[in-house]
Scaffold this active site. Structure first.
Site, PDB file in Angstrom:
ATOM      1  N   HIS A 218      35.799  30.439 -51.905  1.00 30.97           N
ATOM      2  CA  HIS A 218      35.816  31.028 -50.566  1.00 30.97           C
ATOM      3  C   HIS A 218      34.559  31.820 -50.240  1.00 30.97           C
ATOM      4  CE1 HIS A 218      40.359  30.445 -49.682  1.00 30.97           C
ATOM      5  NE2 HIS A 218      39.771  29.361 -50.114  1.00 30.97           N
TER       6      HIS A 218
ATOM      7  N   SER B 230      34.701  25.356 -48.418  1.00 26.81           N
ATOM      8  CA  SER B 230      34.788  24.017 -48.977  1.00 26.81           C
ATOM      9  C   SER B 230      33.585  23.166 -48.588  1.00 26.81           C
ATOM     10  CB  SER B 230      36.044  23.320 -48.458  1.00 26.81           C
ATOM     11  OG  SER B 230      37.190  23.973 -48.928  1.00 26.81           O
TER      12      SER B 230
ATOM     13  N   LYS C 154      48.410  19.375 -43.238  1.00 25.84           N
ATOM     14  CA  LYS C 154      47.774  18.202 -43.848  1.00 25.84           C
ATOM     15  C   LYS C 154      48.060  18.170 -45.354  1.00 25.84           C
ATOM     16  CE  LYS C 154      43.640  15.440 -43.754  1.00 25.84           C
ATOM     17  NZ  LYS C 154      42.581  14.999 -42.859  1.00 25.84           N
ATOM     18  N   ASP C 155      47.939  19.342 -46.005  1.00 27.96           N
ATOM     19  CA  ASP C 155      48.245  19.409 -47.436  1.00 27.96           C
ATOM     20  C   ASP C 155      49.719  19.105 -47.696  1.00 27.96           C
ATOM     21  OD1 ASP C 155      45.651  20.010 -47.888  1.00 27.96           O
ATOM     22  OD2 ASP C 155      45.996  21.955 -48.849  1.00 27.96           O
TER      23      ASP C 155
ATOM     24  N   GLU D 279      48.352  12.049 -76.092  1.00 26.75           N
ATOM     25  CA  GLU D 279      48.855  11.811 -74.742  1.00 26.75           C
ATOM     26  C   GLU D 279      47.776  11.120 -73.911  1.00 26.75           C
ATOM     27  OE1 GLU D 279      52.346  13.636 -73.263  1.00 26.75           O
ATOM     28  OE2 GLU D 279      52.074  12.068 -74.721  1.00 26.75           O
TER      29      GLU D 279
END
Lengths: 330, 386
Positions: free
Chosen positions: B204, B208, B230-231, B274
Site C-alpha cells: 500500500h 498495486s 470483483k474479489d 506433497e
C-alpha cells in the site's frame, strides 16, 4: 462415451477371464458383472431385510446378461492385450482394472446391503487373521444392522475390563462401544502365526493403497498359478496384483465360503465385491454424509456464484459505461 | 447536520484507508484477486487448525490414532481435517498463481521490491509450515518425508550431523521431533499472518501494479465496492473448486502411504513429497551430489529474492514484451515439467529431463531476465534511431 463404455466392458471381460482362471464356474464371474453393470443405489438401507436385496438382484439379471455378453465378446481382445506383464508391473503389481462401483457417482451412497454382506465375509473369513481396529460395534448400527442385531453380535464376545472395586480385571460380554476383537494380541504374535508375515489391519486398507477399492477387489480374485519362469517360495502365493507378485495370504474366497443372511448366493466374486464394499465403508464411514453435504453445499455455492457475478456486473456497470474524454488542448 | 462517521475513528480509519476507500487501479483483472484469496486460505487454515489441535495428540503412539479419532468420532471432524489437509494444497495453488501473475506483469519490479521480498519470505514460511504439518499425522510418508528432508541438513560440511541431531532432538526422527514440529506448526502460521500484514503494508505504499504495468494514478477507484465485489467472484469460484476436493475427492492430492502408520523399520518403495514441493524436489534430485543439491534449492530462493534487482527491463508488463512473454510461458511449462519429474523414479530418461528443466529454471531467473531487459532496450533505441 462409447469408448468409455467399451473400455469398461473390456475390463469386465478381463475380470471374467480372471475369475474363470482361478477355477471358479462361469456362473460366479457373472455375478460380479451383476453388481457392476447395475448402478442401482440403496441409500439408508441400514437394516435391509433379505427380501429387498433378493428383489434387487433378480431385477438386475437383465443388466448382467448384457454385461456378460459384452464381456465375452471382448474377452479375446482383453486376453491378447492385457496379460503381458512388464517389468514395472512385476514391481508395482499389475495395472488395476477399473470397475464402476455402485458408490462411484457424485450422488451415490454405499450399497448398504452389500456392506452387511461384506461384514459377514469379513467376520467369517478375514477376521481370522486381519484386525479392524478402528471399527467399534456401534459403528455398524444403522449402517448395516439394527441396534438390536449389533448388541446381540457384541454380546457374543468376551471383553477383559476393569479393574473393578477390588482391583481385579474381569470378563464381561461385549457392548456397542467395544472395538471389534483383534485376532492376535500383538504384531509379534501375528507374525509368529503367519510364517513371519504380518496381516495388516484393514481399517484403512482401501485408502492406504493406490486406487484401493479396485486393488482389494482385483487382489482377492487375482490368485492363479505362477506363469512359467516365475518361482514362488514355499508359503507364498502368486498374485499379479500384489507388488512383487508373491503374497503370503493364500486365496481365501471360494464359492459358498460364507452363508449370507439375506440369501444371496455366495459366489467368489460376490463375496469379493461385498467385502470390498465393507472395507471401503470401514475406511471412509463418512462417505455418504460427505457426498450429501457436498451436493447441498455445491448447489448453494453455485447459486452464490451466479449472484456474485450479477452483483459484480451491477456494481461495475457505472465504471464500465464511463466515457473518458481526453482534452489535450485545455 | 453533522454526520457521525465511525470510519474516522482511530484504528477504524486505518481499516477504511486500506480496505474500504483504498485507491485501486481500475483496470486490475481477476488475476489480481489471488492475493485476497490467499489471505482467506490462511485464515481458514488457522481456524481449522485450531479446532483440529483440540483433538490431536502429538505423540508417536497416538498421533495416527488421534487423526483417525478426528475422522470417525469427532462431530464434523472429517470435514475439518479434509478442509485443513486440502486447504494446504489450495493455499499453494492460490499462492503459485499469485506468484506467476506477478512474474507475468512484472509486479516485483521497482518500486515494489519490498512487497516481493516479503512475499518470498511468506512462501518460505509456508513451505516450512506445510512440511512440518504433513509430518503430524505420523503416517509412512510423514515419517519418511521428515527423515529425508531433515537429513538434508547433514550435507552441511563439518557440523551437518550435529545440526541434524539438533533438528531431530535425538538420534532419529522420533517423539521429540514430532512434538517440536507440532509446536512450530502452531506457531508459524501466526508469523505468516504477521508477514502478510507487512506484505500488505508494503504494497500500500505504492499501490498495486496493473495489467499495463504503467503508472495507474490517473484512474483509481475505491476498493469497496468495486474490488470487494470483483474479489468476491473469485472467492466463490475458489470455494467451489476447494469444496470439490473436500467433498468429492478428499484424498486425491494426498499419498495413500500416509494412511499406513509410521514404521521406522519399513521404507516405502517411493518417498514422494506433497505435490507443491515437487518442482523444487526435482531440482534437488537432478544433482547427484547431496550438498550441491541442497545449495541448488538455496539458489532457487536466492534467485527469487534477487529477482527485482536482476531485472533490467523498464517495462513491467509482459503485454508489451513479446520475447519475455514466450520465455514466461516456457517457464510455466518448465515448472510443471519439473513437478512431473519430481514424482518419477530417479532413472532414465527422467534424470536427464529433470536436469535440462532445472537448467532452464535458473536460466530464466539468472540469465534471461537480466539480459532480456537490456536487449529489449537496445532494440527500442535502435528502432528509435532508424
Amino acid at each position: 462415451m462409447l469408448s468409455r463404455a467399451a473400455k469398461r466392458a473390456v475390463l469386465a471381460a478381463r475380470s471374467c477371464v480372471l475369475a474363470a482362471e482361478s477355477s471358479t464356474s462361469s456362473l460366479s464371474s457373472s455375478s460380479a458383472s451383476i453388481s457392476f453393470f447395475n448402478r442401482t443405489i440403496k441409500t439408508g438401507a441400514s437394516s435391509t431385510s433379505s427380501s429387498s436385496s433378493q428383489a434387487s438382484s433378480s431385477n438386475t439379471n437383465r443388466g448382467y446378461a448384457a454385461g456378460a455378453a459384452l464381456g465375452s465378446a471382448l474377452s479375446v481382445a482383453a486376453v491378447s492385450t492385457t496379460f503381458v506383464a512388464s517389468a514395472d508391473e512385476a514391481e508395482h503389481g499389475l495395472h488395476l482394472p477399473q470397475y464402476s462401483w455402485p458408490h462411484d457417482g457424485l450422488f451415490d451412497a454405499y450399497d448398504h446391503a452389500s456392506i452387511r454382506r461384506g461384514h459377514q465375509v469379513y467376520q467369517q473369513v478375514c477376521a481370522a487373521c486381519h484386525s479392524l481396529n478402528q471399527i467399534c460395534y456401534r459403528n455398524l448400527v444403522d449402517v448395516a444392522y439394527t441396534e438390536q442385531e449389533v448388541k446381540t453380535m457384541a454380546e457374543e464376545i468376551e471383553i477383559t475390563d476393569g479393574p473393578d472395586d477390588t482391583g481385579e480385571m474381569f470378563e464381561r460380554p461385549g457392548k456397542l462401544s467395544d472395538r471389534l476383537p483383534s485376532p492376535y494380541a500383538n504384531e509379534e504374535g501375528a507374525r509368529y502365526a503367519n510364517n513371519g508375515a504380518y496381516p495388516p489391519d484393514l481399517s484403512l486398507i482401501t485408502k492406504a493403497r493406490h486406487d484401493g477399492i479396485n486393488y482389494v477387489f482385483a487382489l482377492l480374485l487375482g490368485y492363479r498359478d505362477a506363469p512359467a519362469g516365475i518361482e514362488i517360495r514355499d508359503g507364498l502365493y502368486y498374485n499379479p496384483y500384489f507388488p512383487g507378485g508373491a503374497i503370503a495370504m493364500p486365496k481365501m474366497l471360494v464359492d459358498g465360503g460364507v452363508e449370507y443372511d439375506d440369501g444371496t448366493i455366495a459366489t467368489e466374486t460376490q463375496m469379493a465385491k461385498d467385502v470390498t464394499t465393507f472395507l471401503a465403508w470401514a475406511a471412509e464411514p463418512e462417505h455418504d454424509d460427505r457426498k450429501l453435504m457436498g451436493a447441498k453445499w455445491m448447489f448453494a455455492m453455485a447459486l452464490l456464484t451466479v449472484t456474485a457475478v450479477y452483483q459484480k456486473r451491477y456494481i461495475w456497470s457505472q465504471l464500465k459505461s464511463r466515457r473518458v474524454i481526453v482534452d489535450a488542448v485545455r | 447536520m453533522k454526520r457521525l462517521s465511525l470510519l474516522k475513528q482511530p484504528l477504524l480509519n486505518t481499516v477504511n484507508e486500506h480496505l474500504i476507500d483504498y485507491p485501486t487501479p481500475s483496470n486490475l483483472s481477476y488475476w489480481w484477486g489471488f492475493g485476497s484469496t490467499a489471505g482467506i486460505c490462511l485464515v481458514l487454515q488457522i481456524l481449522t487448525g485450531i479446532f483440529l489441535a483440540m483433538h490431536y495428540t502429538p505423540h508417536i503412539d497416538l498421533a495416527f490414532l488421534s487423526v483417525e479419532h478426528i475422522m470417525r468420532d469427532v462431530e464434523g471432524g472429517w470435514f475439518l481435517r479434509y478442509m485443513h489437509a486440502n486447504g494446504a494444497s489450495m493455499f499453494f495453488i492460490v499462492v503459485y498463481l499469485h506468484l506467476f501473475r506477478n512474474l507475468y506483469y512484472g509486479s516485483y519490479a521497482s518500486p515494489r521490491e519490498a512487497v516481493w521480498i516479503l512475499g518470498v519470505v511468506i512462501l518460505l514460511l509456508m513451505i516450512l509450515t506445510a512440511f512440518i504439518g504433513y509430518v503430524l499425522p505420523w503416517g509412512q510418508m510423514s515419517f519418511w518425508g521428515a527423515t529425508v528432508i531433515t537429513s538434508l541438513a547433514s550435507a552441511i560440511p563439518v557440523v551437518g550431523v550435529d545440526v541434524t541431531h539438533w533438528l531431530w532432538g535425538g538420534f532419529s526422527v522420533d517423539n521429540a521431533t514430532l512434538n517440536r514440529f507440532f509446536s512450530l506448526h502452531y506457531l508459524l502460521p501466526f508469523i505468516i499472518a504477521g508477514a502478510s500484514i507487512l506484505h500488505l503494508a508494503a504494497l500500500h505504499q505504492y499501490g498495486s501494479n496493473n495489467p499495463l504495468g504503467c503508472l495507474a494514478t490517473v484512474d483509481k477507484v475505491s476498493f469497496y465496492p468495486y474490488f470487494f465485489f470483483k474479489d468476491l467472484v473469485g472467492w466463490v469460484v475458489f470455494a467451489l473448486f476447494f469444496s470439490w476436493f473436500i467433498f468429492f475427492a478428499p484424498n486425491t492430492l494426498g499419498h495413500p502411504d500416509n494412511y499406513i502408520p509410521a514404521n521406522p523399520m519399513s521404507t516405502p518403495a517411493h518417498i514422494v513429497p506433497e505435490w507443491y514441493f515437487l518442482p523444487v524436489y526435482a531440482i534437488l534430485r537432478s544433482i547427484p551430489n547431496k550438498l550441491a543439491g541442497v545449495l541448488a534449492i538455496g539458489l532457487v530462493f536466492v534467485s527469487l529474492l534477487l529477482l527485482p534487482f536482476l531485472n533490467t527491463s523498464p517495462l513491467r508488463s509482459a503485454t508489451f514484451r513479446p520475447l519475455y512473454k514466450k520465455l514466461f510461458w516456457l517457464f510455466v511449462a518448465d515448472a510443471l515439467l519439473l513437478g512431473w519429474i519430481g514424482c518419477q523414479p530417479v532413472e532414465d530418461p527422467y534424470v536427464l529431463i529433470g536436469q535440462l528443466a532445472s537448467v532452464y529454471f535458473f536460466f530464466y531467473f539468472l540469465i534471461a531476465i537480466p539480459f532480456l531487459g537490456k536487449f529489449e532496450t537496445s532494440l527500442l533505441q535502435g528502432s528509435a534511431r532508424a
